[in-house]
Design an enzyme around this catalytic site. Structure first.
Site, short mmCIF file in Angstrom:
data_model
loop_
_atom_site.label_atom_id
_atom_site.label_comp_id
_atom_site.label_asym_id
_atom_site.label_seq_id
_atom_site.Cartn_x
_atom_site.Cartn_y
_atom_site.Cartn_z
N CYS A 1 0.32 -2.91 -1.37
CA CYS A 1 -1.06 -2.56 -1.76
C CYS A 1 -1.11 -1.61 -2.95
CB CYS A 1 -1.81 -1.97 -0.57
SG CYS A 1 -1.87 -3.05 0.86
N ASN B 1 4.35 -0.87 -3.44
CA ASN B 1 4.39 -1.61 -2.18
C ASN B 1 3.41 -2.77 -2.22
OD1 ASN B 1 2.10 0.09 -2.15
ND2 ASN B 1 2.00 -0.02 0.08
N GLU C 1 -0.18 1.44 -3.59
CA GLU C 1 -0.46 2.88 -3.53
C GLU C 1 0.80 3.72 -3.31
OE1 GLU C 1 -0.64 1.92 0.91
OE2 GLU C 1 -0.92 0.91 -1.01
#
Length: 551
Positions: free
Chosen positions: A210, A208, A212
Site C-alpha cells: 500500500c 509495501n 506507506e
C-alpha cells in the site's frame, strides 16, 4: 522484500517466502530489480534470459493460489527500477490485451524512480536502460552515488537501449490512466530521509503493498511493520477544537501496544522475524481527517485545513517519539539503534529545513532525552489506507477527502450504503433536507455542486475528491511529510485522466518531495453501472446510480 538475487535458487526461495507471508495474511511488496533483463547472456548454458516477465507470471499464479489466511486472495505489488531494460514489458503486465502469457492480472505494479530519471524528463533528455547483470551496483545506490554510477555505466557503453525519458514517462502515465496501477514511488526521497539508511549498504529497495512502509531490506532481512491508526474524529473536544492532550494519550497507548506486538507476533519467515526484532519498526497512522474538517467546517483544500493536518501529524510524531523514548528507558533501545540517523542526533523533521514546528520546546526536550535513552523503535509513523477499519469506526478513511456524499462501500465485513451525515445535519438546520434535495443528490451521484439552492459556502465544504484540485491534496501531503518517518498511502483522483494532466501532476508530487503515491482513481472505476429500468419503474422506486468507494 528485497529482490531475489539473479540466480534460480534465490528466485524460487523468494516464491516460498512470499507464499508463507501471504498464507498468514501479509500484503506483499517485492522488488524485482536484480533479475537480469530479457536477452541477457546466461553464461552457464550460453543461452539468453527470458527476462523478468516469466518469473512474474509464476509469482502471479502463486499469489492467487495462496490466499490470506483463507479469507481473501493474496495481494502483492512488484517494484521495478526505471532503468531496468524490461521496464516497457513491465508496463504491459496489467493490460487486458496482448499476449496473455506475458500478463499478470493478480499483481500490482509500481515504479521505483530515481531523481535522475525525473530530471531527464524535465530536460527532455534520453534515458538508458540496462540489464542488472551488467550494472548490479545500481540497485544498492541512491542519490549522488547512484547518479555517478548510472552516468559511468552510460559512458562505458553498458546500456542495452536508449529511449527519450519523456516517451517512457508518458507510457508510465498511460498505464496509470488505463489501469490505476504502475504506482509512482521515488527512490531517492525514500532513502534520503529514512532513519535506517545511516550506514553504507542499508538501502530501502521498495515500499509495501500500500506504499506507506519504507524500511531497509536485503537478502537476509524482510521488512515488517505493525500498523495501527488513530481515529481523529474521536479527538475533538466539546469546544470543537482538537483535544491535544487526549491525542497524546491515545498515541502513547497505541505505540506501547504496537511495540509489544513485535515481541509476541508470529513471523512466517526467518527473515521477517530477524528484521523486526532488530529494527522494531511500527507504523502508526490516522483516519477520520475528513470528519475533523467537516466538524470544524473547513473546506478540504483551505489553508486552515492544511495547517491543522500538519499540526496533527506533528503532534502524533512528538507523542510517538516520546513514547518510544519511554519504552527505551524501561527496556533499552532497539538492537540496531547505533545504525540509525536518530542515534546521530538527526530526527526526521531535520531533513526538511522549511518545516516550522509548533511545539519547539517539546522537540528540544525530546532531543535531549533521546540522546540519553535512545528509542525503542527505529520507525514509528506510516499512514495506511484504513479502508475496512474506517468503515467499522464510521469515519472517512485515512487522509482522503470523501469521494461522494452518497455511496455504497463493499468490504469483507459486508456492504454499506453511506450518506454524508454532516451534510444532512447542516441542510436540516437550514430546512433544506427535503425530497427535492434528496432526489437531486441521487441524480448528481452524490455531488452538491449543481444544487444551486444550497449556499455556496456549504457546496464548497462538501466537494468530493473529484472536485478538489489535486494540487491541494499533494500540498497537504507534502506539508505533513516532515512528520512521517515512513510514508503515506496517497491516492490521487482524476475523473477523466489524460497523459498531459497526469504528467504534470506526478512531476509536481516529485518536486514537492512526496516519497510515494498509491492508486490513481478515475471516475468510471468508482461507479456502479445503473441498472436497466423496466416497465416496473413506474410503480417501483428507481434504481439509484450509487458511486462505489474503492477499497
Amino acid at each position: 522484500l528485497d529482490s531475489p538475487l539473479d540466480e534460480l535458487d534465490s528466485i524460487y526461495d523468494r516464491y516460498h517466502q512470499v507464499a508463507r507471508l501471504s498464507k498468514h495474511a501479509g500484503g506483499i511488496g517485492l522488488s524485482y530489480s536484480r533479475i537480469r533483463a530479457r536477452g541477457s547472456l546466461i553464461r552457464g548454458t550460453n543461452g539468453h534470459s527470458n527476462g523478468i516477465v516469466p518469473f512474474l507470471r509464476t509469482l502471479d499464479a502463486s499469489v492467487a493460489a495462496v490466499n490470506q489466511g483463507g479469507r481473501r486472495k493474496g495481494a502483492a505489488c512488484v517494484y521495478l527500477e526505471t532503468w531496468h531494460a524490461d521496464i516497457e514489458e513491465f508496463l504491459e503486465l496489467r493490460d487486458n490485451t496482448g499476449e496473455e502469457a506475458r500478463r499478470t492480472h493478480n499483481l500490482n505494479i509500481a515504479h521505483w524512480i530515481p531523481d535522475e530519471f525525473m530530471r531527464r524528463v524535465e530536460t527532455d533528455a534520453d534515458w538508458s536502460l540496462f540489464s542488472p547483470s551488467d550494472v548490479p551496483e545500481l540497485v544498492d545506490l541512491w542519490g549522488d552515488e547512484f547518479d555517478a554510477a548510472y552516468r559511468r555505466a552510460e559512458a562505458e557503453g553498458k546500456a542495452l537501449k536508449q529511449i527519450p525519458a519523456r516517451l517512457l514517462y508518458s507510457r508510465m502515465m498511460r498505464t496509470l490512466a488505463q489501469t490505476g496501477n504502475g504506482w509512482m514511488t521515488f527512490k531517492d526521497a525514500a532513502n534520503r530521509t529514512a532513519n535506517q539508511t545511516a550506514e553504507p549498504g542499508k538501502v530501502v529497495h521498495s515500499s509495501n503493498l500500500c506504499t506507506e512502509i519504507l524500511e531497509v531490506t536485503d537478502d537476509g532481512e524482510t521488512a515488517v511493520c505493525n500498523l495501527g491508526s488513530v481515529n481523529l474524529a474521536a479527538h475533538l473536544g466539546e469546544d470543537g477544537e482538537m483535544d491535544w492532550a487526549r491525542l497524546d494519550a491515545t498515541v502513547r497507548t497505541a505505540v506501547t501496544f504496537l511495540d509489544r506486538v513485535v515481541d509476541i507476533n508470529f513471523y512466517p519467515t526467518e527473515q521477517a522475524g530477524a528484521s523486526n526484532s532488530r529494527w522494531r519498526p511500527v507504523g502508526l497512522g490516522l483516519m477520520g481527517l475528513q470528519d475533523v474538517f467537516f466538524r470544524l467546517r473547513l473546506p478540504f483544500d483551505s489553508p486552515e485545513a492544511r495547517e491543522l493536518s500538519t499540526r496533527i501529524s506533528e503532534r502524533i510524531m512528538l507523542a510517538a517519539y516520546e513514547a518510544s523514548a519511554d519504552l527505551a528507558e524501561r527496556h533499552g533501545p532497539h538492537p540496531a539503534w547505533s545504525a540509525t540517523r536518530t542515534a546521530r542526533g538527526v530526527l526526521h523533521p531535520d531533513h526538511y529545513p522549511d518545516a516550522e514546528p509548533r511545539w519547539a520546546d517539546r522537540w528540544t526536550a525530546l532531543r535531549t532525552r533521546v540522546a540519553a535513552t535512545g528509542m525503542r523503535n527505529s520507525l514509528l509513523l506510516a499512514i495506511a489506507p484504513t479502508a475496512t477499519i474506517a468503515s467499522i469506526a464510521g469515519v472517512y478513511e485515512c487522509i482522503e477527502p470523501q469521494v461522494s456524499n452518497l455511496f455504497k462501500r463493499e468490504t469483507l465485513s459486508g456492504e454499506f450504503l453511506q450518506v454524508n451525515t454532516y451534510l444532512i445535519e447542516e441542510l436540516k438546520s437550514l430546512g433544506m433536507w427535503d425530497a427535492r434535495t434528496r432526489d437531486a443528490l441521487r441524480e448528481a451521484n452524490g455531488s452538491v455542486q449543481d444544487l444551486g439552492w444550497i449556499p455556496e459556502e456549504i457546496r464548497a465544504r462538501y466537494r468530493t475528491a473529484w472536485e478538489i484540485p489535486q494540487r491541494a491534496l499533494i500540498d497537504m501531503a507534502a506539508a505533513r511529510t516532515p512528520y512521517l518517518d515512513q510514508s503515506q498511502s496517497l491516492n490521487l483522483f482524476m475523473a477523466s485522466p489524460t497523459i498531459g494532466k497526469l504528467s504534470s501532476m506526478y512531476a509536481y508530487a516529485w518536486k514537492r518531495g512526496i516519497k510515494t503515491t498509491y492508486y490513481l482513481r478515475s471516475r468510471p472505476a468508482t461507479r456502479i453501472a445503473q441498472s436497466a429500468r423496466g416497465t416496473a419503474a413506474a410503480t417501483a422506486a428507481p434504481t439509484v446510480p450509487v458511486p462505489q468507494q474503492a477499497t
